[in-house]
Write an enzyme that holds these catalytic residues in place. Sequence first.
Site, PDB file in Angstrom:
ATOM      1  N   GLY A  46       5.177 -12.366  -4.423  1.00 18.02           N
ATOM      2  CA  GLY A  46       4.891 -10.856  -4.205  1.00 18.02           C
ATOM      3  C   GLY A  46       4.517 -10.787  -2.736  1.00 18.02           C
ATOM      4  O   GLY A  46       4.397 -11.654  -2.043  1.00 18.02           O
ATOM      5  N   GLN A  51       2.404  -6.616   4.945  1.00 21.95           N
ATOM      6  CA  GLN A  51       2.548  -8.217   5.451  1.00 21.95           C
ATOM      7  C   GLN A  51       3.747  -8.286   6.357  1.00 21.95           C
ATOM      8  O   GLN A  51       3.968  -9.457   6.903  1.00 21.95           O
ATOM      9  CB  GLN A  51       2.737  -9.062   4.093  1.00 21.95           C
ATOM     10  CG  GLN A  51       1.247  -9.204   3.462  1.00 21.95           C
ATOM     11  CD  GLN A  51       1.444 -10.018   1.974  1.00 21.95           C
ATOM     12  OE1 GLN A  51       2.066  -9.585   1.318  1.00 21.95           O
ATOM     13  NE2 GLN A  51       0.987 -11.262   2.245  1.00 21.95           N
ATOM     14  N   CYS A  99      -1.550 -16.497  -0.525  1.00 24.46           N
ATOM     15  CA  CYS A  99      -1.171 -15.301  -0.017  1.00 24.46           C
ATOM     16  C   CYS A  99      -0.136 -15.751   1.257  1.00 24.46           C
ATOM     17  O   CYS A  99      -0.643 -16.436   2.056  1.00 24.46           O
ATOM     18  CB  CYS A  99      -2.190 -14.307   0.422  1.00 24.46           C
ATOM     19  SG  CYS A  99      -1.966 -13.001   1.057  1.00 24.46           S
ATOM     20  N   LEU A 100       1.015 -15.109   1.156  1.00 25.17           N
ATOM     21  CA  LEU A 100       2.024 -15.577   2.495  1.00 25.17           C
ATOM     22  C   LEU A 100       1.025 -15.096   3.737  1.00 25.17           C
ATOM     23  O   LEU A 100       1.595 -15.781   4.878  1.00 25.17           O
ATOM     24  CB  LEU A 100       3.244 -14.774   2.460  1.00 25.17           C
ATOM     25  CG  LEU A 100       3.964 -15.305   1.176  1.00 25.17           C
ATOM     26  CD1 LEU A 100       5.359 -14.268   0.932  1.00 25.17           C
ATOM     27  CD2 LEU A 100       4.529 -16.712   1.141  1.00 25.17           C
ATOM     28  N   HIS A 141      -3.392  -8.180  -6.949  1.00 29.44           N
ATOM     29  CA  HIS A 141      -3.192  -8.947  -5.511  1.00 29.44           C
ATOM     30  C   HIS A 141      -2.333  -8.037  -4.415  1.00 29.44           C
ATOM     31  O   HIS A 141      -2.995  -7.737  -3.378  1.00 29.44           O
ATOM     32  CB  HIS A 141      -2.653 -10.184  -5.594  1.00 29.44           C
ATOM     33  CG  HIS A 141      -2.461 -10.957  -4.293  1.00 29.44           C
ATOM     34  ND1 HIS A 141      -3.233 -12.349  -4.015  1.00 29.44           N
ATOM     35  CD2 HIS A 141      -1.849 -10.781  -3.242  1.00 29.44           C
ATOM     36  CE1 HIS A 141      -2.912 -12.706  -2.775  1.00 29.44           C
ATOM     37  NE2 HIS A 141      -2.074 -11.751  -2.356  1.00 29.44           N
ATOM     38  N   GLU A 142      -1.477  -7.399  -4.862  1.00 33.49           N
ATOM     39  CA  GLU A 142      -0.400  -6.765  -4.011  1.00 33.49           C
ATOM     40  C   GLU A 142      -1.047  -5.392  -3.698  1.00 33.49           C
ATOM     41  O   GLU A 142      -0.993  -4.918  -2.422  1.00 33.49           O
ATOM     42  CB  GLU A 142       0.960  -6.698  -4.388  1.00 33.49           C
ATOM     43  CG  GLU A 142       1.717  -8.187  -4.641  1.00 33.49           C
ATOM     44  CD  GLU A 142       1.560  -8.946  -3.420  1.00 33.49           C
ATOM     45  OE1 GLU A 142       1.291  -8.583  -2.223  1.00 33.49           O
ATOM     46  OE2 GLU A 142       1.660 -10.311  -3.643  1.00 33.49           O
ATOM     47  N   HIS A 145      -3.593  -5.325  -1.297  1.00 30.37           N
ATOM     48  CA  HIS A 145      -3.206  -5.457   0.187  1.00 30.37           C
ATOM     49  C   HIS A 145      -2.587  -3.910   0.813  1.00 30.37           C
ATOM     50  O   HIS A 145      -3.173  -3.681   1.877  1.00 30.37           O
ATOM     51  CB  HIS A 145      -1.826  -5.915   0.290  1.00 30.37           C
ATOM     52  CG  HIS A 145      -1.813  -7.513   0.584  1.00 30.37           C
ATOM     53  ND1 HIS A 145      -2.253  -8.079   1.359  1.00 30.37           N
ATOM     54  CD2 HIS A 145      -1.167  -8.623  -0.242  1.00 30.37           C
ATOM     55  CE1 HIS A 145      -2.043  -9.475   1.422  1.00 30.37           C
ATOM     56  NE2 HIS A 145      -1.738  -9.692   0.416  1.00 30.37           N
TER      57      HIS A 145
END
Length: 179
Positions: A46, A51, A99-100, A141-142, A145
């Site tokens: 995701g 990001q 998370c990236l 989660h996304e 963000h």
Amino acid sequence: MSIRPLVIIPDSRLRLVSEPIARVNAKTRALVEDMFETMYDAPGIGLAAIQIGVPERVVTIDVGSRTEGDEEGEKRPIALINPEIVAASEELSVYQEGCLSIPEYYEDVERPARVKVRYMDIDGEIREIDADGLLATCVQHEIDHLNGVLFIDHISKLKRDRVVKKFTKLAKEKARDGA
Ligand code: NI
């Protein structure tokens, strides 16, 4: 299409509240393509636009290869524009999240087990999905963000402070080395 550099904590852009997309156009589609390419390259399941430094309410997700019954490497890409949670189950579930923007850090997070999400697709159509399992966790989660919220905000302050401190130190070292 291009792979874009990822924004890593403690970069303050990750705390921005992203802006809604008024109308899907060629620029939006190019953004989505870059997001998928960046996400698959990482690899991740995701990604939110912020990001890669774009404060717009766009999310890409593909939990395909981790969905039961799917072949390894099978792609199930979903792009969500202006996604919002319109219903959430009382039942909760726990997944180990990563998370990236917080590389190689994983912690258990508890969230609603099922959510209904309304969003605009890449053709500008309003759609809804009922998500459960890993997809439910990933979409929450996304969407976090897009509101400047990170998964580490859902863990203990002690653990959060520790990971932020570690990444702040790494960022300082990188800046000093001119990397
Ligand atoms: Ni993330």
